[in-house]
Design a protein around this motif. Sequence first.
Motif, PDB file in Angstrom:
ATOM      1  N   ASP A   1      11.492   2.441   1.893  1.00  0.00           N
ATOM      2  CA  ASP A   1      10.699   3.382   2.576  1.00  0.00           C
ATOM      3  C   ASP A   1       9.358   3.673   1.798  1.00  0.00           C
ATOM      4  O   ASP A   1       8.615   4.265   2.442  1.00  0.00           O
ATOM      5  CB  ASP A   1      11.491   4.551   3.295  1.00  0.00           C
ATOM      6  N   LEU A   2       9.384   3.678   0.313  1.00  0.00           N
ATOM      7  CA  LEU A   2       8.376   3.907  -0.420  1.00  0.00           C
ATOM      8  C   LEU A   2       7.790   2.913  -1.259  1.00  0.00           C
ATOM      9  O   LEU A   2       8.416   2.120  -1.758  1.00  0.00           O
ATOM     10  CB  LEU A   2       8.820   5.190  -1.304  1.00  0.00           C
ATOM     11  N   LYS A   3       6.921   3.266  -1.515  1.00  0.00           N
ATOM     12  CA  LYS A   3       5.917   2.481  -2.805  1.00  0.00           C
ATOM     13  C   LYS A   3       5.149   3.363  -3.563  1.00  0.00           C
ATOM     14  O   LYS A   3       4.727   4.380  -3.360  1.00  0.00           O
ATOM     15  CB  LYS A   3       5.206   1.268  -2.025  1.00  0.00           C
ATOM     16  N   THR A   4       4.638   2.860  -5.149  1.00  0.00           N
ATOM     17  CA  THR A   4       4.029   3.625  -5.766  1.00  0.00           C
ATOM     18  C   THR A   4       2.503   3.147  -5.933  1.00  0.00           C
ATOM     19  O   THR A   4       2.388   1.776  -6.014  1.00  0.00           O
ATOM     20  CB  THR A   4       4.706   3.767  -7.163  1.00  0.00           C
ATOM     21  N   GLU A   5       1.528   4.133  -5.653  1.00  0.00           N
ATOM     22  CA  GLU A   5       0.290   3.700  -5.947  1.00  0.00           C
ATOM     23  C   GLU A   5      -0.581   4.957  -6.842  1.00  0.00           C
ATOM     24  O   GLU A   5       0.031   5.735  -7.089  1.00  0.00           O
ATOM     25  CB  GLU A   5      -0.650   3.791  -4.494  1.00  0.00           C
ATOM     26  N   GLU A   6      -1.590   4.128  -7.411  1.00  0.00           N
ATOM     27  CA  GLU A   6      -2.299   5.121  -8.416  1.00  0.00           C
ATOM     28  C   GLU A   6      -3.502   5.610  -7.856  1.00  0.00           C
ATOM     29  O   GLU A   6      -4.320   4.770  -7.193  1.00  0.00           O
ATOM     30  CB  GLU A   6      -2.802   4.110  -9.720  1.00  0.00           C
ATOM     31  N   HIS A   7      -3.735   6.983  -7.583  1.00  0.00           N
ATOM     32  CA  HIS A   7      -4.786   7.456  -6.862  1.00  0.00           C
ATOM     33  C   HIS A   7      -5.469   8.587  -7.688  1.00  0.00           C
ATOM     34  O   HIS A   7      -5.015   9.085  -8.650  1.00  0.00           O
ATOM     35  CB  HIS A   7      -4.635   7.986  -5.662  1.00  0.00           C
TER      36      HIS A   7
END
Length: 235
Positions: free
Chosen positions: A128-134
């Motif tokens: 259900d989730l993913k990782t992003e850089e912000h």
Amino acid sequence: MIRRFAFAFGPLVLMPLLATGEISNAQDSAQLEALAKSEAALQFPKLTERQRFLVGPIDTHLQQEQCSRPLRPVVASPQHMKDRVMIELRCQDPKPWHIYVPVRIVGTSPVAVTAHAIIAGTIIKAGDLKTEEHDISELPLGFLDDPSIAIGLTASRPIAGGAYLTNQHLVAAKAVQRGQSVTLIADAGGMSVRMAGRALSDGLMNQRVRVQNLSSGKIVEGIARSEQIVEIILQ
């Protein structure tokens, strides 16, 4: 969300006209930003992997006309702050003009983002989730920097796909649900007594719930210790 231009700091590969720190095409916003960023980089220690320069906004409408000579970048004030600086880009034509370009350092962080829309009451799984850089400046309070924190927890409300996941979106999974058959455990004089019961309310792990002792019919309060175990606290 306001869209900003952001540049990762690293080895600069600029057009030949930038080799001397100057450009001649004042209408090219990308080159204006690159010129301001390259000048700002001279004012600060080398950025870490979790930092970047945020440049602008640049109001090119302030320009009088196309600059026929190379623009010259200068620091507008030598006493700049530790994380931001104002760069002045000067056109030195017979009719000179200048524009100011703010540049600041922003930190970045990994953040858990929903891979798709999630219905309220859904138990969160890895898919259900993913990782992003912000940029940290864009992230809401309570954001999760590690998706694994949310695995096994329950969505407390509907969550749109692509949304930043925060602790306000989540509650611990229910250990006990209303109407469920449970085992009541009580400590009576050093002895553990087990009884059949029924949950009369929902309960999270280690939360108080109302239960009914099926043998006596008595309604008491206990603490949900697992999916089927409620500990009765004897007075």
